[in-house]
Design a protein around this motif. Structure first.
Motif, PDB file in Angstrom:
ATOM      1  N   LEU A 135       0.849  -1.201   0.000  1.00 22.32           N
ATOM      2  CA  LEU A 135       0.000   0.000   0.000  1.00 22.32           C
ATOM      3  C   LEU A 135       0.878   1.243   0.000  1.00 22.32           C
ATOM      4  O   LEU A 135       1.742   1.404   0.863  1.00 22.32           O
ATOM      5  N   LEU A 136       0.655   2.127  -0.954  1.00 19.33           N
ATOM      6  CA  LEU A 136       1.325   3.423  -1.005  1.00 19.33           C
ATOM      7  C   LEU A 136       0.385   4.451  -0.387  1.00 19.33           C
ATOM      8  O   LEU A 136      -0.769   4.572  -0.794  1.00 19.33           O
ATOM      9  N   SER A 137       0.867   5.189   0.611  1.00 19.19           N
ATOM     10  CA  SER A 137       0.022   6.167   1.301  1.00 19.19           C
ATOM     11  C   SER A 137       0.755   7.494   1.434  1.00 19.19           C
ATOM     12  O   SER A 137       1.974   7.575   1.245  1.00 19.19           O
ATOM     13  N   THR A 138       0.000   8.529   1.767  1.00 16.61           N
ATOM     14  CA  THR A 138       0.581   9.870   1.808  1.00 16.61           C
ATOM     15  C   THR A 138      -0.059  10.723   2.882  1.00 16.61           C
ATOM     16  O   THR A 138      -1.141  10.410   3.399  1.00 16.61           O
ATOM     17  N   THR A 139       0.597  11.830   3.220  1.00 20.88           N
ATOM     18  CA  THR A 139       0.072  12.815   4.156  1.00 20.88           C
ATOM     19  C   THR A 139       0.499  14.205   3.707  1.00 20.88           C
ATOM     20  O   THR A 139       1.454  14.349   2.927  1.00 20.88           O
ATOM     21  N   ILE A 140      -0.205  15.233   4.177  1.00 18.96           N
ATOM     22  CA  ILE A 140       0.091  16.633   3.834  1.00 18.96           C
ATOM     23  C   ILE A 140       0.574  17.355   5.083  1.00 18.96           C
ATOM     24  O   ILE A 140      -0.057  17.274   6.142  1.00 18.96           O
ATOM     25  N   LEU A 141       1.686  18.080   4.958  1.00 16.02           N
ATOM     26  CA  LEU A 141       2.226  18.839   6.083  1.00 16.02           C
ATOM     27  C   LEU A 141       1.461  20.138   6.278  1.00 16.02           C
ATOM     28  O   LEU A 141       1.029  20.773   5.308  1.00 16.02           O
ATOM     29  N   THR A 142       1.326  20.535   7.543  1.00 14.20           N
ATOM     30  CA  THR A 142       0.689  21.810   7.871  1.00 14.20           C
ATOM     31  C   THR A 142       1.605  22.645   8.755  1.00 14.20           C
ATOM     32  O   THR A 142       2.527  22.134   9.388  1.00 14.20           O
ATOM     33  N   CYS A 143       1.329  23.935   8.794  1.00 15.40           N
ATOM     34  CA  CYS A 143       2.074  24.860   9.645  1.00 15.40           C
ATOM     35  C   CYS A 143       1.089  25.874  10.202  1.00 15.40           C
ATOM     36  O   CYS A 143      -0.073  25.918   9.790  1.00 15.40           O
ATOM     37  N   PRO A 144       1.505  26.717  11.160  1.00 13.00           N
ATOM     38  CA  PRO A 144       0.600  27.750  11.659  1.00 13.00           C
ATOM     39  C   PRO A 144       0.183  28.704  10.543  1.00 13.00           C
ATOM     40  O   PRO A 144       0.956  28.970   9.612  1.00 13.00           O
ATOM     41  N   SER A 145      -1.021  29.219  10.609  1.00 13.37           N
ATOM     42  CA  SER A 145      -1.498  30.175   9.609  1.00 13.37           C
ATOM     43  C   SER A 145      -0.683  31.465   9.667  1.00 13.37           C
ATOM     44  O   SER A 145      -0.026  31.755  10.666  1.00 13.37           O
ATOM     45  N   PRO A 146      -0.722  32.267   8.588  1.00 11.93           N
ATOM     46  CA  PRO A 146       0.017  33.536   8.581  1.00 11.93           C
ATOM     47  C   PRO A 146      -0.390  34.435   9.745  1.00 11.93           C
ATOM     48  O   PRO A 146      -1.474  34.296  10.315  1.00 11.93           O
ATOM     49  N   ALA A 147       0.485  35.366  10.070  1.00  9.35           N
ATOM     50  CA  ALA A 147       0.251  36.270  11.198  1.00  9.35           C
ATOM     51  C   ALA A 147      -0.961  37.164  10.945  1.00  9.35           C
ATOM     52  O   ALA A 147      -1.285  37.501   9.801  1.00  9.35           O
ATOM     53  N   VAL A 148      -1.614  37.563  12.010  1.00  9.07           N
ATOM     54  CA  VAL A 148      -2.799  38.392  11.901  1.00  9.07           C
ATOM     55  C   VAL A 148      -2.475  39.758  11.298  1.00  9.07           C
ATOM     56  O   VAL A 148      -3.330  40.393  10.663  1.00  9.07           O
ATOM     57  N   ASP A 149      -1.235  40.219  11.470  1.00  2.97           N
ATOM     58  CA  ASP A 149      -0.854  41.530  10.939  1.00  2.97           C
ATOM     59  C   ASP A 149      -0.081  41.426   9.627  1.00  2.97           C
ATOM     60  O   ASP A 149       0.657  42.335   9.262  1.00  2.97           O
ATOM     61  N   ALA A 150      -0.250  40.334   8.906  1.00  5.10           N
ATOM     62  CA  ALA A 150       0.433  40.165   7.617  1.00  5.10           C
ATOM     63  C   ALA A 150       0.043  41.296   6.664  1.00  5.10           C
ATOM     64  O   ALA A 150      -1.080  41.801   6.691  1.00  5.10           O
ATOM     65  N   GLU A 151       0.989  41.699   5.811  1.00  2.09           N
ATOM     66  CA  GLU A 151       0.730  42.792   4.871  1.00  2.09           C
ATOM     67  C   GLU A 151      -0.319  42.408   3.828  1.00  2.09           C
ATOM     68  O   GLU A 151      -1.128  43.226   3.421  1.00  2.09           O
ATOM     69  N   SER A 152      -0.294  41.170   3.377  1.00  2.00           N
ATOM     70  CA  SER A 152      -1.213  40.727   2.330  1.00  2.00           C
ATOM     71  C   SER A 152      -2.622  40.513   2.880  1.00  2.00           C
ATOM     72  O   SER A 152      -2.804  39.821   3.886  1.00  2.00           O
ATOM     73  N   PRO A 153      -3.649  41.077   2.219  1.00  2.00           N
ATOM     74  CA  PRO A 153      -5.035  40.850   2.660  1.00  2.00           C
ATOM     75  C   PRO A 153      -5.407  39.369   2.648  1.00  2.00           C
ATOM     76  O   PRO A 153      -6.144  38.912   3.516  1.00  2.00           O
ATOM     77  N   VAL A 154      -4.906  38.638   1.657  1.00  2.00           N
ATOM     78  CA  VAL A 154      -5.200  37.210   1.572  1.00  2.00           C
ATOM     79  C   VAL A 154      -4.638  36.476   2.782  1.00  2.00           C
ATOM     80  O   VAL A 154      -5.300  35.602   3.358  1.00  2.00           O
ATOM     81  N   LEU A 155      -3.433  36.817   3.192  1.00  2.00           N
ATOM     82  CA  LEU A 155      -2.831  36.160   4.349  1.00  2.00           C
ATOM     83  C   LEU A 155      -3.603  36.474   5.623  1.00  2.00           C
ATOM     84  O   LEU A 155      -3.750  35.613   6.496  1.00  2.00           O
ATOM     85  N   ARG A 156      -4.123  37.695   5.727  1.00  2.00           N
ATOM     86  CA  ARG A 156      -4.939  38.034   6.900  1.00  2.00           C
ATOM     87  C   ARG A 156      -6.243  37.234   6.879  1.00  2.00           C
ATOM     88  O   ARG A 156      -6.737  36.807   7.929  1.00  2.00           O
ATOM     89  N   GLN A 157      -6.798  37.033   5.686  1.00  2.00           N
ATOM     90  CA  GLN A 157      -8.002  36.212   5.578  1.00  2.00           C
ATOM     91  C   GLN A 157      -7.716  34.766   5.989  1.00  2.00           C
ATOM     92  O   GLN A 157      -8.518  34.140   6.694  1.00  2.00           O
TER      93      GLN A 157
END
Length: 251
Positions: free
Chosen positions: A156-178
């Motif tokens: 069986l070949l299996s996989t997983t996706i890595l995650t990290c903390p979301s961008p900072a609340v004060d990020a410059e990009s509006p998308v990152l704040r969203q």
């Protein structure tokens, strides 16, 4: 986190965008509502005849470590926290030598309500230019000892996706704040150069590689867009392009 995503592109489109190769008989099932335990495409690199080959394979979403007694453990391992991935027994072997990229057109995330009784609202997160996202992932081969040698379903070949903390609340990009407001975890997207380094089977320095893709995640994610979609996506039996269409509502 990442628990639902979209991967409906044809194998030819994936091979071209990933700059990879695939077996002529490889088939991909279109899905606008990929859920854990589904069969999904992954991109990995192998050394064959002293040359590095980038290939597309199909794996079950939910990593099953080699030491597992039962493949059911993969149900709980569809995501791997990047902060602990080099230490956790489930992932620490794969992160050193079996890294992959998990392609997606976009993914779904649910915005929690202001009260515990309020319904969560689903959003579709995707690149603004409609290119593929390649998530940092791991893969593993697991042998089912209950099956006889030579049985095509023994491995069986299996996989997983890595995650990290979301961008900072004060990020410059509006998308990152969203994205910060949407959820406290972010599936880690790979830049083109980052993907080349992440997939390199000769590089065993897992700690440095994980830190690099974590550091690059926000910049890649700044090119994404979010739109609210219908609650129908919450039912895995619903599967069609209409799931990614905009639903009335405000972020």
């Amino acid at each position: 986190m990442c628990g639902r995503y979209v991967m409906a592109k044809a194998i030819g489109d994936l091979v071209a965008e990933a700059e990879a190769e695939a077996d002529a008989n490889l088939e991909l099932r279109q899905s606008w509502n990929v859920a854990p335990t589904a069969d999904v495409p992954i991109v990995l690199e192998r050394i064959i005849d002293d040359a590095v080959r980038r290939q597309v394979h199909v794996a079950k979403w939910g990593l099953v470590p080699v030491w597992a007694k039962d493949s059911a453990v993969g149900v709980r391992a569809f995501n791997a926290r990047s902060e602990t991935v080099t230490e956790k027994p489930t992932f620490r072997s794969a992160v050193k030598a079996r890294r992959c990229a998990v392609p997606a057109e976009g993914y779904y995330e649910w915005l929690a309500g202001e009260t515990t009784k309020a319904k969560k609202r689903p959003f579709y997160v995707h690149p603004a230019d409609e290119s593929l996202i390649f998530f940092a992932g791991l893969y593993e081969w697991w042998k089912d000892h209950s099956k006889e040698d030579g049985d095509p379903e023994q491995w069986l070949l299996s996989t997983t996706i890595l995650t990290c903390p979301s961008p900072a609340v004060d990020a410059e990009s509006p998308v990152l704040r969203q994205l910060h407001g949407l959820h406290d975890r972010l599936p880690i997207p790979l830049s083109k150069d980052g993907m080349a380094e992440w997939l390199d089977p000769k590089d065993k320095n897992a700690v440095d590689l994980v830190e690099k893709v974590r550091a690059d995640a926000a910049e890649v994610a700044s090119g994404w867009e979010l739109r609210e979609v219908d609650a129908a996506v919450g039912n895995v039996r619903n599967n069609g392009p209409e799931l990614t269409e905009e639903h009335s509502g405000l972020f």
